[in-house]
Design a protein around this motif. Structure first.
Motif, PDB file in Angstrom:
ATOM      1  N   ARG A 140      40.948   4.077  35.955  1.00  0.00           N
ATOM      2  CA  ARG A 140      40.481   4.366  34.596  1.00  0.00           C
ATOM      3  C   ARG A 140      41.688   4.433  33.683  1.00  0.00           C
ATOM      4  N   GLU A 200      29.829  10.275  37.830  1.00  0.00           N
ATOM      5  CA  GLU A 200      30.596  10.933  36.776  1.00  0.00           C
ATOM      6  C   GLU A 200      32.001  11.306  37.254  1.00  0.00           C
ATOM      7  N   THR A 201      32.218  11.265  38.575  1.00  0.00           N
ATOM      8  CA  THR A 201      33.569  11.449  39.087  1.00  0.00           C
ATOM      9  C   THR A 201      33.931  10.208  39.898  1.00  0.00           C
ATOM     10  N   ILE A 241      34.339  15.839  47.173  1.00  0.00           N
ATOM     11  CA  ILE A 241      34.815  17.226  47.167  1.00  0.00           C
ATOM     12  C   ILE A 241      33.838  18.160  46.439  1.00  0.00           C
ATOM     13  N   ILE A 242      32.921  17.585  45.664  1.00  0.00           N
ATOM     14  CA  ILE A 242      31.999  18.406  44.879  1.00  0.00           C
ATOM     15  C   ILE A 242      30.613  18.436  45.510  1.00  0.00           C
ATOM     16  N   LYS A 280      21.979  20.681  31.148  1.00  0.00           N
ATOM     17  CA  LYS A 280      22.491  21.658  32.109  1.00  0.00           C
ATOM     18  C   LYS A 280      22.142  23.054  31.657  1.00  0.00           C
TER      19      LYS A 280
END
Lengths: 344, 142
Positions: free
Chosen positions: A88, A115-116, A121-122, A198
């Protein structure tokens, strides 16, 4: 080209170190896989190390470059093996507390996981869920339901009311579709729209959203002009101190030739229960119907365990069984995946 | 009787000092009060800009420190692990850079004193008085 970009980046940051705020943070992931499928890469693999260079130019603008070191696999094209690339790179300007735009190469606003750069890891699964992988579009070509990256312009709007947040993104540009045959470079135009809500409740965080992606490409599906893809997605994420749950559904339509059309539907869900603050066993299920007219579909079921050695270090192991039903042939594949992911 | 009252007074006074955390910002920051809901938004990374649109620089402590655990429980009402993961998600999605992490209160004060847009928290208020370039912001409870 890459060398020039990196050289410029490092020179600019060193020259302006006094006036600019430069932060480096990132992510590293190492995998170990084994599979009953002979086509799957097995063994250890340094999957990626990403260094994110985040340079605050002014109070309202910044430049971000995500430099990726990737080992590659036996199944990536030889040109992609052991690469260093700029995943990116974009300039971002905040117009107000609500509006900002980005120009450059960004992650396409599509789905929950994109989005990542890497979700491992999330979120809970080790490998990318079935619907996010390449799907068979024609007899000779595979493609994803979306482009992982978009080079162009992205507009973002964010608003909040107490603990409720809503944001929307629109990106316009050239998609950068990565198929099994490698990255296509002659894409036409792509448009992606995503909105998500959210709600940080007292005990549960709710994340619900939809995204839509369309791309026209005269080369993607075999060189016949006028081909286009539409892909729609909706997702729901629930998270508390006790559990995590993600559900995503996809519906896509491909114009694969002058008259031929193909529709596909897919989805996956993951449910994890926090045994403790750091140990989470989870269940995974995914299904993908590649062509709604045909009796071709794949399904995956798996169980796994994620353990956070620290908040920034997670180690995960999972067993996934994938059943492939294609052309009246059935095939079952067992995959064992483990990963060590570190954020810094 | 006087001794008993004095002891009680000291105990109550000690508890107040030891339990309350103070939000600190740079002295140039015009913020005087901050609602507790915004404290949560800032320290989980959802609120990223001050009123003048400048970027908020969040400062925090190591995940295993008692001060961070207490602050997270009181104002964020989430586990430190969830907060940490939220920051990882935001930083890897290029929304905002992750917070600066320090070990001690003095390190936090030093950073906030040198950065006009920084925000942090400490437990020992007496450390602020030594440094006039940092000020305490009153938290407006729910």
């Amino acid at each position: 080209m890459l060398k020039i970009i990196l050289f410029t980046l490092f020179i600019s940051t060193s020259v302006n170190a006094q006036s600019l705020k430069h932060k480096i943070y990132g992510y590293a992931q190492m995998d170990w896989n084994t599979s009953s499928d002979s086509d799957t890469k097995e063994g250890f693999q340094l999957k990626r190390v990403n260094l994110i260079n985040d340079i605050l130019l002014t109070n309202n603008s910044r430049f971000l470059a995500d430099v990726e070191f990737e080992e590659g696999t036996d199944h990536t094209p030889s040109s992609n093996k052991g690469t260093v690339k700029v995943s990116r790179a974009f300039y971002e300007h905040s117009l107000s507390q609500h509006w900002k735009f980005q120009a450059g190469k960004v992650l396409t606003p599509y789905g929950l996981l994109n989005e990542t750069h890497d979700f491992s890891i999330i979120y809970l699964p080790v490998n990318v869920p079935l619907p996010y992988r390449s799907q068979k579009i024609t007899a000779s070509r595979n493609a994803r339901l979306y482009s992982k990256y978009t080079t162009g312009l992205s507009f973002n709007y964010k608003t909040s009311n107490h603990n409720r947040f809503w944001d929307a993104q629109l990106s316009i540009g050239n998609g950068s579709q990565e198929s099994d045959e490698g990255t296509d470079v002659n894409n036409d135009k792509s448009v992606a729209v995503k909105q998500q809500f959210k709600w940080y409740g007292d005990s549960i965080t709710t994340n619900w959203g939809t995204s839509h992606f369309t791309e026209g490409d005269s080369t993607r599906y075999g060189g016949i002009g006028g081909q286009r893809m539409w892909s729609h997605n909706t997702f729901l994420g629930l998270e508390s101190d006790n559990f995590q749950f993600n559900l995503e559904l996809f519906y896509s339509k491909f114009n694969t030739g002058l008259t031929a059309k193909q529709e596909s539907a897919s989805g996956y869900s993951v449910l994890g229960y926090n045994l403790s603050d750091s140990t989470i066993p989870y269940l995974y299920y995914a299904q993908s119907k590649i062509d709604l007219r045909e009796k071709e579909w794949n399904s995956s079921f798996g169980i796994g365990l994620a353990h956070n050695i620290s908040p920034a270090v997670v180690i995960k192991g999972e067993w996934i069984r994938t059943d492939q039903h294609q052309n009246f042939e059935e095939k079952a594949i067992d995959d064992w995946n483990t990963t060590l992911a570190i954020s810094f | 009787m006087k001794k008993v009252l004095l002891i009680l007074f000291l105990i109550v006074g000690y508890c107040e000092v030891s339990q309350a955390q103070s939000i600190i910002v740079n002295a140039q920051n015009s913020t005087i009060t901050i609602p507790s809901k915004f404290v949560k938004d800032i320290f989980i990374g959802n609120m990223t800009r001050w009123k003048n649109n400048s970027l908020i620089e969040v400062v925090d402590y190591n995940a295993n420190t008692e001060l961070r655990t207490e602050f997270t429980a009181k104002y964020i009402e989430m586990s430190v692990m969830r907060v940490y993961k939220n920051w990882i998600r935001l930083s890897l999605s290029a929304e905002v850079a992750p917070p600066k992490i320090f070990h001690t209160q003095q390190e936090v004060i030093d950073f906030v004193s040198k950065n006009a847009n920084a925000i942090g928290y400490i437990k020992d208020r007496q450390l602020i008085s030594k440094d006039s370039s940092v000020k305490e912001v009153k938290i407006l409870e729910k």
